[in-house]
Design an enzyme around this catalytic site. Structure first.
Site, PDB file in Angstrom:
ATOM      1  N   SER A 232      -3.825  67.778   4.545  1.00 47.46           N
ATOM      2  CA  SER A 232      -3.605  68.609   3.366  1.00 47.46           C
ATOM      3  C   SER A 232      -2.556  67.971   2.449  1.00 47.46           C
ATOM      4  CB  SER A 232      -3.221  70.025   3.782  1.00 47.46           C
ATOM      5  OG  SER A 232      -3.168  70.878   2.672  1.00 47.46           O
TER       6      SER A 232
ATOM      7  N   ASP B  67      -4.061  68.921  -4.588  1.00 46.70           N
ATOM      8  CA  ASP B  67      -3.522  68.215  -3.428  1.00 46.70           C
ATOM      9  C   ASP B  67      -4.605  67.331  -2.810  1.00 46.70           C
ATOM     10  OD1 ASP B  67      -5.083  70.178  -2.218  1.00 46.70           O
ATOM     11  OD2 ASP B  67      -3.635  70.610  -0.648  1.00 46.70           O
TER      12      ASP B  67
ATOM     13  N   ASP C 226      -6.541  67.185  -0.158  1.00 47.25           N
ATOM     14  CA  ASP C 226      -7.822  67.685   0.360  1.00 47.25           C
ATOM     15  C   ASP C 226      -8.464  68.711  -0.570  1.00 47.25           C
ATOM     16  OD1 ASP C 226      -5.924  69.692   1.091  1.00 47.25           O
ATOM     17  OD2 ASP C 226      -7.296  70.447   2.617  1.00 47.25           O
TER      18      ASP C 226
ATOM     19  N   ASP D  83      -7.759  71.705  -1.895  1.00 44.40           N
ATOM     20  CA  ASP D  83      -7.820  73.157  -1.772  1.00 44.40           C
ATOM     21  C   ASP D  83      -6.714  73.864  -2.551  1.00 44.40           C
ATOM     22  OD1 ASP D  83      -5.720  72.474  -0.079  1.00 44.40           O
ATOM     23  OD2 ASP D  83      -6.518  73.497   1.688  1.00 44.40           O
TER      24      ASP D  83
END
Length: 495
Positions: free
Chosen positions: A74, A226, A228, A230
């Site tokens: 993440s 960010d 990833d 999300d």
């Protein structure tokens, strides 16, 4: 292997979707997972190149899978990588399900004896996927729009922070008709994040280059995701040319205001509407939703709990989902995905910017209008780092002491109630009642007489104790001054 054995108890012929972001060896880990699963007779749909977390959630649902794997750390620093597991709804495993996987892992006697069983990706059980699922996902993202005819005569400056949102966000915004200029040096999937100070949109270092680009291109709106894909960070230009960067609570409130006011005006508000956020999310969102007759339900921190609530009401039809978000910059507009979705958020935020721009307003004006309606909130976090084994012991001692000697007041502001999510108790004056509807977790939340709250929570992923402040006052400056005082008091208590 633990996930394999868990899945085989769910289905005779389980299927799994796999994706990954730009972290070191993410693709290798993902392909190894595919080989492991296929070697044990499980059909796999694996992304041919990096795709964001929300698209993995979509893949699970699109291919009618029994589970999913996302290889990502993440927004954490470059040294990390991680492994997220998903259920058949495309939702991260809630603790009850995760415990079953952990049980299967515990049964494995010789970890070093575990082998993938097949050496390459040529197995007929492994399907590499790309354009088909991208097109289907983009189609759903574009369908969330409420006002497709808004004028789009402004620029959007965007950065994926070297991550997986580069193509999905840029493609969807362009398909929706927006002009996007990107920080090209941050569009390469670099696992070392060489051209950004931090990949985390919660930190100002993530905005350095995109702010420079926005100023050079005279962009109206700044969007940052960010690694990833999300979480979404947002900035907006003022009439004087300066830019304001919003926090996650502020962005959430603006999206709530735009979405709910539009649903009401367009006659599209469903019966029994419900919005979800978490126990550490600012009250400004709930207060804004209440203006439109929308109920707010709170969950523990972690979007998996919101996804689980969505699945519940999808079956019972008691309530109808209209929005879900966390203070940590993640939201979900439409639940065809069951995780935070920055691509959806970017498209909806761009539309809100365009709509209010036609009315002669910036998103900052919208936020100021929310403050006038529901009160001014200043929201912030304090993180106290406690690394190593000694830090973990100290953190336990801090929380134990806070339970033995709970806060009675903060700088003269009386604590009128507090909730203990570990003991599942609510303390209000001399009254003690049960706190139900939540899994047991180590959080204390103190409600103050002026409508503010302070919540204390050990981080689930880092050696830190986090304190969340949602401070209410007559205006933002007064709330900020109070917030700064509270920070110093809590910092002293936690050291």
């Amino acid at each position: 292997m633990g996930f394999v054995n868990y899945l085989k108890k769910l289905s005779d012929k389980p299927k799994v979707a796999i994706s990954y972001d730009n972290r070191h060896d993410s693709q290798k880990y993902a392909f190894d997972c595919a080989k492991m699963l296929a070697g044990h007779g499980i059909e796999v749909y694996v992304a041919s190149s990096l795709r964001p977390t929300p698209e993995l959630s979509f893949m699970v649902r699109y291919y009618h899978c029994d589970g999913g794997i996302m290889i990502t750390a993440s927004h954490n620093p470059k040294e990390y990588n991680g492994y997220k597991l998903y259920d058949a709804n495309g939702c991260q495993l809630i603790p009850e399900l995760a415990a079953k996987v952990i049980d299967e892992i515990a049964k494995l006697e010789d970890v070093l004896a575990i082998k993938p069983l097949i050496d390459d990706l040529d197995s007929p059980l492994i399907h590499k996927v790309d354009k088909e699922v991208d097109d289907a996902y983009y189609q759903e993202v574009l369908a969330i729009r409420l006002r497709q005819d808004v004028k789009k005569d402004f620029k959007i400056a965007f950065s994926p922070e070297h991550g997986a949102s580069n193509h999905p966000v840029r493609d969807c915004l362009k398909l929706a008709g927006y002009e996007v200029v990107a920080v090209e040096s941050q569009c390469t999937p670099d696992p070392d994040f060489a051209n950004t100070k931090t990949p985390n949109p919660e930190e100002m270092g993530a905005y350095t280059e995109v702010l420079n680009l926005a100023k050079d291109e005279d962009a109206e709106l700044i969007l940052v995701c960010d690694p990833d894909g999300d979480r979404m960070g947002v900035g907006i230009k003022h009439t004087n040319g300066d830019y304001t960067i919003f926090n996650g609570n502020q962005t959430g409130a603006i999206l709530i205001e735009y979405i709910l006011s539009s649903l009401k005006e367009l006659g599209q508000m469903p019966e029994n509407p419900v919005m979800f956020n978490t126990i550490v999310t600012s009250d400004i969102g709930e207060a804004t939703a209440a203006q439109y007759g929308v109920e707010t339900e709170k969950t523990l921190t972690g979007f998996k709990y919101i996804g689980d609530k969505v699945a519940k009401y999808e079956k019972t039809h008691e309530k109808n989902y209209v929005f879900g978000y966390e203070e940590s910059y993640g939201s979900l507009v439409k639940p065809f995905v069951r995780d935070k979705d920055a691509t959806q958020a970017c498209v909806m935020l761009a539309e809100a910017c365009a709509y209010y721009r036609e009315k002669g307003m910036t998103l900052k004006d919208v936020l100021d209008g929310i403050y006038q309606k529901v009160g001014a909130y200043y929201d912030s976090q304090l993180s106290v780092s406690l690394p190593g084994q000694d830090g973990a012991v100290k953190l336990q001692a801090i929380m134990a002491n806070m339970r033995e000697n709970p806060l009675k007041e903060i700088n003269g502001n009386k604590v009128v109630k507090y909730e203990d999510y570990k003991e599942c108790k609510i303390y209000e004056g001399d009254q003690v009642s049960e706190l139900s509807g939540y899994d047991v977790t180590d959080v204390l939340k103190f409600y103050l007489a002026d409508g503010s709250f302070v919540a204390i929570r050990p981080s689930g992923t880092e050696p830190k104790c986090k304190v969340y402040f949602s401070i209410k006052d007559k205006d933002v400056m007064a709330a900020k001054a109070k917030n700064d005082q509270y920070h110093e008091i809590l910092k002293e208590l936690l050291h």
